[in-house]
Design an enzyme around this catalytic site. Sequence first.
Site, mmCIF file in Angstrom:
data_model
loop_
_atom_site.group_PDB
_atom_site.id
_atom_site.type_symbol
_atom_site.label_atom_id
_atom_site.label_comp_id
_atom_site.label_asym_id
_atom_site.label_seq_id
_atom_site.Cartn_x
_atom_site.Cartn_y
_atom_site.Cartn_z
ATOM 1 N N GLY A 1 -1.494 -12.298 -0.845
ATOM 2 C CA GLY A 1 -1.528 -11.333 -1.428
ATOM 3 C C GLY A 1 -0.684 -10.377 -2.166
ATOM 4 N N MET B 1 2.796 -4.459 -2.557
ATOM 5 C CA MET B 1 4.176 -5.649 -1.394
ATOM 6 C C MET B 1 4.265 -7.188 -1.894
ATOM 7 S SD MET B 1 6.796 -4.421 -0.476
ATOM 8 C CE MET B 1 7.408 -5.407 0.264
ATOM 9 N N GLY C 1 5.901 -10.855 6.162
ATOM 10 C CA GLY C 1 6.222 -9.943 6.342
ATOM 11 C C GLY C 1 5.327 -8.896 6.504
ATOM 12 N N ALA D 1 9.698 -10.942 10.209
ATOM 13 C CA ALA D 1 9.810 -10.214 10.622
ATOM 14 C C ALA D 1 10.529 -8.515 10.567
ATOM 15 C CB ALA D 1 12.050 -10.655 9.497
ATOM 16 N N HIS E 1 12.383 11.265 5.580
ATOM 17 C CA HIS E 1 11.291 9.760 4.746
ATOM 18 C C HIS E 1 10.377 11.325 3.544
ATOM 19 C CE1 HIS E 1 11.909 6.855 7.692
ATOM 20 N NE2 HIS E 1 11.063 6.705 6.952
ATOM 21 N N LYS F 1 4.852 11.036 4.899
ATOM 22 C CA LYS F 1 4.689 9.614 6.614
ATOM 23 C C LYS F 1 4.073 10.545 7.350
ATOM 24 C CE LYS F 1 8.132 7.862 9.165
ATOM 25 N NZ LYS F 1 7.157 6.148 8.982
#
Lengths: 246, 246, 246, 246
Positions: free
Chosen positions: A7, A12, A75, A102, A132, A136
């Site tokens: 990825g 990320m 992840g 996780a 936040h 969101k």
Amino acid sequence: MKVAVIGAQGRMGTAMSAGVQATEGLDLVASLDAGDEITVGSLNGAEAAIEFTRPDSTVANVLALIDAGVHCVVGTTGWTGESLDLVKEKLEQNPSIGVLIAPNYALSAVLAMVFAKKAAAYFESAEVIELHHPGKVDAPSGTALTTAQHIAQARREAGLGEMPDATETDPHGARGAVIEGVHVHAVRLRGLTAHEEVVFGNPGEQLTIRTDSFDRESFFPGVLLGLREVGKRPGLTYGLDQLMEL
Amino acid sequence: MKVAVIGAQGRMGTAMSAGVQATEGLDLVASLDAGDEITVGSLNGAEAAIEFTRPDSTVANVLALIDAGVHCVVGTTGWTGESLDLVKEKLEQNPSIGVLIAPNYALSAVLAMVFAKKAAAYFESAEVIELHHPGKVDAPSGTALTTAQHIAQARREAGLGEMPDATETDPHGARGAVIEGVHVHAVRLRGLTAHEEVVFGNPGEQLTIRTDSFDRESFFPGVLLGLREVGKRPGLTYGLDQLMEL
Amino acid sequence: MKVAVIGAQGRMGTAMSAGVQATEGLDLVASLDAGDEITVGSLNGAEAAIEFTRPDSTVANVLALIDAGVHCVVGTTGWTGESLDLVKEKLEQNPSIGVLIAPNYALSAVLAMVFAKKAAAYFESAEVIELHHPGKVDAPSGTALTTAQHIAQARREAGLGEMPDATETDPHGARGAVIEGVHVHAVRLRGLTAHEEVVFGNPGEQLTIRTDSFDRESFFPGVLLGLREVGKRPGLTYGLDQLMEL
Amino acid sequence: MKVAVIGAQGRMGTAMSAGVQATEGLDLVASLDAGDEITVGSLNGAEAAIEFTRPDSTVANVLALIDAGVHCVVGTTGWTGESLDLVKEKLEQNPSIGVLIAPNYALSAVLAMVFAKKAAAYFESAEVIELHHPGKVDAPSGTALTTAQHIAQARREAGLGEMPDATETDPHGARGAVIEGVHVHAVRLRGLTAHEEVVFGNPGEQLTIRTDSFDRESFFPGVLLGLREVGKRPGLTYGLDQLMEL
């Protein structure tokens, strides 16, 4: 340690690649993304892989990594009991491989969750405030929801009853969400990223546990901890806290 | 449970007596203070005693309580290795009695210390800020000093090196105290009581653990936990955290 | 300055009497309560009076104090436009007398309100979090409600539109109350007294204004400011902020 | 409004250019940097310019901008009484032009400074805690130093004496820097950017004013305010707070 990033073109993945390259003792030997096959060849000698892709591709990626004999730090979210079982089965056939999956790699967030759960048995009152960025779409955050559920469970196990609350009138809903008896408040503010504050109260005292995530680079220290530990723990490990001495 | 309070006229003793009387299931059967002998008679059937007196009388009080067959929850400070040994010896002769001695009974403070120690291994940076009323004569607080030492020890055990700090000029000492490599800051402010904030930082994230003590009634929940557990644990227990599932 | 306390037996009156007695330059010359007549005689030479009684007696008390030629610092709540008009009329007949009526004498709370109103025009986002002891029966607090209304008004006057908020799903009401477009959250926690935090956000930055009231002695510094200023300002002054250079 | 950015290749200039391009009603017509001449021609019709360069070039840049008939919003630091005088002289010859020079364009930081100065007269105690990334070479921050000086000045003007502080022993310097009687504490923590907390205390109450700067984009809203106001205010304006209704 030779590391692959799966990825690698994602947001990320880009942050993870930068983290690997900036860390002494780590060597980025493969950067794969959608469309690249995951094979012994394409992994180019990697001993461990960091996988941050999408829920619809992560299972296949992880199975392929195990087949290739590479430890995995995963992840991507969206894992279910069923998909985790597929990984466990594959690991039984490859008993030397370790896989860490996780939901959160930010160490401060993981620790805040663990500490909140431990503290919950010892206080009359507990509430969760999450803050936040205003982009969101869901409230409260998944992390706040889980935190509240853990607090509620710890209170039940400790035999605690309802929290004290004399509220009689709250015409506008200021007391927020109630998740298994735990009030959860969601703030949305321009300039913020992802933050959570858990407050506990007893007569004459308060305990506050707060975690602030300012940037996605905050996930790298947790991933690095995963990379260093995953090879020592064959089989499936779920949750970064399982690798920590808490 | 029948409870005695030793040091009943003191500020802490008064708060403890009020706590006992307000708690269902506890019965205050004896209130002793300086000048009162501690005997089976004067203890009036007490099963456990709360001892908040002075460093120069606490050892004799605890030894007398053990002789009288009463479990002890001791909040007086000033204990040394030597005086603790006297208690251990006496307990060997009375193997069914439990004694709890703890430097702090505020649950939030005890938890903050434990959590800070656990978290310390996982962050590049950690600092301690303690805030107290302006009548306090020493800086930093003993709790902040201990917190810093625990953080330093956890960092050494985890193999962490010095914290990042590019400070070149600090002509007025704004960076505060340095305790085994951990910076400690002391704020004195009218209106405050006793507060401590421990901040931990990694790239892109922060963890904050804060404890606020507003009032000395904050010690009672911890003493109550002690009363409920001390009888189940014969011998000497040092530190309230030893009774908690952390 | 010779001072009278009206409502001297009440909780606030007791705290005020203690404050007067502890302050150099103030002399407590009269302590009156329900049943005592307010006259030149009973006021015993007082130049100014502190009035903390009940909504149903405060108007008559203040009118009697003006008649007696005594300046008034009034902390009782429940004033209406109509009852304030009665005071103004009486003051027209006694043009040398000053009366200060204020809904809040805690300086930090007054300043927080003023600052929040001033800041509101300069930020994309603003929310209010109030935190109180769990015995409070209404949510949100009156102060939080007023703060939100002031923020909303300042935003309208500055021509600001709606705050950014992408929330699509909030099944449990975690986003809290919405007061004229401003989200307000109410936390209830054992150990707390009365606290309010106002958070403002712009891209890359946050401003936080927080006020903590730990004890009713927090009202005395504001009352003292009132005592010192009220005599210099004949007529009715509403709100402690009117006496402050802000 | 047609806008030029001077210092367009620098980190601040890049952020400012992005801000201009993202704002409706602003048109970026010129991007100049070191080596580019500042002339009517190179400014390409700009009505106002944003100048973020270096202390050794800013004076010449601003003088050239005034000569070219362009209003200026200047963020470069290092201005002295002497260099400001040069700008004032030039402005006398160009009486329709407005120049804004400010040491800080983060609205939250500017407001925090103004509010701290206003609040200082009303509290017994005040301290400053600044928190920054660990790459900062000086402690305390210039902003914290200025905040402390403003607090000290406001206290002197209000006739306040020394703050209460019973500290007798502080062997490690935990009480931090003392700037004109105001204690200032500097925290350095990985993950942080630039933050300041000012705490004020009276009996029973606390006021906290905190500003968090997470990112240099936080300067744009203040620059935008400057752009909108600078043309209406011919002459030199020093400090963003001069444009705000505070």
